[in-house]
Design a protein around this motif. Sequence first.
Motif, PDB file in Angstrom:
ATOM      1  N   VAL A  61       0.845  -1.203   0.000  1.00  0.00           N
ATOM      2  CA  VAL A  61       0.000   0.000   0.000  1.00  0.00           C
ATOM      3  C   VAL A  61       0.877   1.250   0.000  1.00  0.00           C
ATOM      4  O   VAL A  61       0.588   2.220  -0.696  1.00  0.00           O
ATOM      5  CB  VAL A  61      -0.992  -0.012   1.175  1.00  0.00           C
ATOM      6  CG1 VAL A  61      -1.735   1.314   1.284  1.00  0.00           C
ATOM      7  CG2 VAL A  61      -1.997  -1.143   1.003  1.00  0.00           C
ATOM      8  N   LEU A  65       0.777   4.073  -2.788  1.00  0.00           N
ATOM      9  CA  LEU A  65       0.566   5.476  -2.444  1.00  0.00           C
ATOM     10  C   LEU A  65       1.714   6.341  -2.931  1.00  0.00           C
ATOM     11  O   LEU A  65       1.508   7.411  -3.494  1.00  0.00           O
ATOM     12  CB  LEU A  65       0.400   5.625  -0.931  1.00  0.00           C
ATOM     13  CG  LEU A  65       0.113   7.014  -0.396  1.00  0.00           C
ATOM     14  CD1 LEU A  65      -1.168   7.571  -0.988  1.00  0.00           C
ATOM     15  CD2 LEU A  65       0.035   6.990   1.111  1.00  0.00           C
ATOM     16  N   ILE A 103      -7.007  -0.607  -6.558  1.00  0.00           N
ATOM     17  CA  ILE A 103      -7.783  -0.238  -5.371  1.00  0.00           C
ATOM     18  C   ILE A 103      -8.837  -1.306  -5.078  1.00  0.00           C
ATOM     19  O   ILE A 103      -8.984  -1.744  -3.941  1.00  0.00           O
ATOM     20  CB  ILE A 103      -8.476   1.138  -5.560  1.00  0.00           C
ATOM     21  CG1 ILE A 103      -7.458   2.256  -5.625  1.00  0.00           C
ATOM     22  CG2 ILE A 103      -9.497   1.404  -4.464  1.00  0.00           C
ATOM     23  CD1 ILE A 103      -6.809   2.596  -4.319  1.00  0.00           C
ATOM     24  N   ILE A 106      -7.219  -4.389  -3.704  1.00  0.00           N
ATOM     25  CA  ILE A 106      -6.789  -4.200  -2.311  1.00  0.00           C
ATOM     26  C   ILE A 106      -7.995  -4.236  -1.373  1.00  0.00           C
ATOM     27  O   ILE A 106      -7.948  -4.867  -0.314  1.00  0.00           O
ATOM     28  CB  ILE A 106      -5.981  -2.899  -2.160  1.00  0.00           C
ATOM     29  CG1 ILE A 106      -4.631  -3.037  -2.879  1.00  0.00           C
ATOM     30  CG2 ILE A 106      -5.771  -2.546  -0.693  1.00  0.00           C
ATOM     31  CD1 ILE A 106      -3.830  -1.761  -2.954  1.00  0.00           C
ATOM     32  N   GLY A 110      -8.721  -6.969   1.488  1.00  0.00           N
ATOM     33  CA  GLY A 110      -8.907  -6.473   2.846  1.00  0.00           C
ATOM     34  C   GLY A 110     -10.107  -7.063   3.556  1.00  0.00           C
ATOM     35  O   GLY A 110     -10.189  -7.034   4.789  1.00  0.00           O
ATOM     36  N   THR A 119      -4.564  -0.978   7.020  1.00  0.00           N
ATOM     37  CA  THR A 119      -3.484  -0.266   6.324  1.00  0.00           C
ATOM     38  C   THR A 119      -4.036   0.630   5.230  1.00  0.00           C
ATOM     39  O   THR A 119      -3.693   1.812   5.157  1.00  0.00           O
ATOM     40  CB  THR A 119      -2.466  -1.278   5.740  1.00  0.00           C
ATOM     41  OG1 THR A 119      -1.908  -2.030   6.813  1.00  0.00           O
ATOM     42  CG2 THR A 119      -1.362  -0.562   4.989  1.00  0.00           C
ATOM     43  N   TYR A 120      -4.906   0.099   4.361  1.00  0.00           N
ATOM     44  CA  TYR A 120      -5.391   0.953   3.272  1.00  0.00           C
ATOM     45  C   TYR A 120      -6.320   2.038   3.789  1.00  0.00           C
ATOM     46  O   TYR A 120      -6.358   3.135   3.242  1.00  0.00           O
ATOM     47  CB  TYR A 120      -5.976   0.170   2.098  1.00  0.00           C
ATOM     48  CG  TYR A 120      -7.303  -0.530   2.276  1.00  0.00           C
ATOM     49  CD1 TYR A 120      -8.483   0.168   2.478  1.00  0.00           C
ATOM     50  CD2 TYR A 120      -7.388  -1.916   2.170  1.00  0.00           C
ATOM     51  CE1 TYR A 120      -9.699  -0.488   2.609  1.00  0.00           C
ATOM     52  CE2 TYR A 120      -8.599  -2.575   2.287  1.00  0.00           C
ATOM     53  CZ  TYR A 120      -9.747  -1.851   2.509  1.00  0.00           C
ATOM     54  OH  TYR A 120     -10.957  -2.496   2.621  1.00  0.00           O
ATOM     55  N   ARG A 121      -7.038   1.766   4.848  1.00  0.00           N
ATOM     56  CA  ARG A 121      -7.880   2.826   5.424  1.00  0.00           C
ATOM     57  C   ARG A 121      -7.021   3.961   5.976  1.00  0.00           C
ATOM     58  O   ARG A 121      -7.317   5.132   5.766  1.00  0.00           O
ATOM     59  CB  ARG A 121      -8.760   2.263   6.527  1.00  0.00           C
ATOM     60  CG  ARG A 121      -9.879   1.403   6.029  1.00  0.00           C
ATOM     61  CD  ARG A 121     -10.696   0.812   7.168  1.00  0.00           C
ATOM     62  NE  ARG A 121     -11.647  -0.145   6.667  1.00  0.00           N
ATOM     63  CZ  ARG A 121     -11.866  -1.333   7.211  1.00  0.00           C
ATOM     64  NH1 ARG A 121     -11.213  -1.709   8.308  1.00  0.00           N
ATOM     65  NH2 ARG A 121     -12.744  -2.151   6.680  1.00  0.00           N
ATOM     66  N   TYR A 124      -4.223   5.165   2.814  1.00  0.00           N
ATOM     67  CA  TYR A 124      -4.736   5.632   1.525  1.00  0.00           C
ATOM     68  C   TYR A 124      -6.043   6.414   1.621  1.00  0.00           C
ATOM     69  O   TYR A 124      -6.136   7.530   1.149  1.00  0.00           O
ATOM     70  CB  TYR A 124      -4.896   4.450   0.561  1.00  0.00           C
ATOM     71  CG  TYR A 124      -5.083   4.914  -0.857  1.00  0.00           C
ATOM     72  CD1 TYR A 124      -4.001   5.396  -1.589  1.00  0.00           C
ATOM     73  CD2 TYR A 124      -6.325   4.910  -1.458  1.00  0.00           C
ATOM     74  CE1 TYR A 124      -4.167   5.855  -2.883  1.00  0.00           C
ATOM     75  CE2 TYR A 124      -6.499   5.366  -2.748  1.00  0.00           C
ATOM     76  CZ  TYR A 124      -5.415   5.839  -3.458  1.00  0.00           C
ATOM     77  OH  TYR A 124      -5.578   6.309  -4.724  1.00  0.00           O
TER      78      TYR A 124
END
Length: 193
Positions: A61, A65, A103, A106, A110, A119-121, A124
């Motif tokens: 991620v 990013l 996206i 991911i 998730g 992590t993505y929350r 990102y």
Amino acid sequence: MENKLGRPRCEKTKTAILSAAYDLLLENGFGAVTIEKIAERAGVSKATIYKWWPNKAAVVVDGFLNATNTKLPIPDTGSTIKDMLIQVNNFVKFLMSREGNVITEIIAEGQSDPKLAETYRTIYFKPRRNISKQILERGISRGELRKDLNIEVSIDLIWGPVFYRLLITGEVIDSTFVENLVNYVLEGIKSSL
């Protein structure tokens, strides 16, 4: 002195790791990326990767990013509606690219990987949500939006339909949809003055 000399090498190594993670993500999708493959591609040990990132999700991620951050600038035209249209349109255009398709991969991964979801929350989506918050706060301070506006709910009103179409219905997400969406939402939350 060693610290100063080591820093550029350290940054080069991090950049190589992030680039490797990103390239592997685009080439193979999230599920096929491993720490071993990232290490091999970057020419580093797995221990070097774990020195900076706790797990695969974090480095992937972060690589994503790092590579895509400049493609989504923060608009500030002086108009809330224009800024929101720019932000949402830029993101929608990005989502429709190969990079943007990552996206959805991911997000899907998730659902069964709580660490990845967190992590993505955090890395990102929260920063992008904060951009929307800044835009709406500027609109309130300029008198374009209601002073009693619930910013968090307003952000959900704007972004919820985008992700609903992206993840559930598969319906078209284009500039016409974005314009209608942003106009309807902002009409409902604008200042009555």
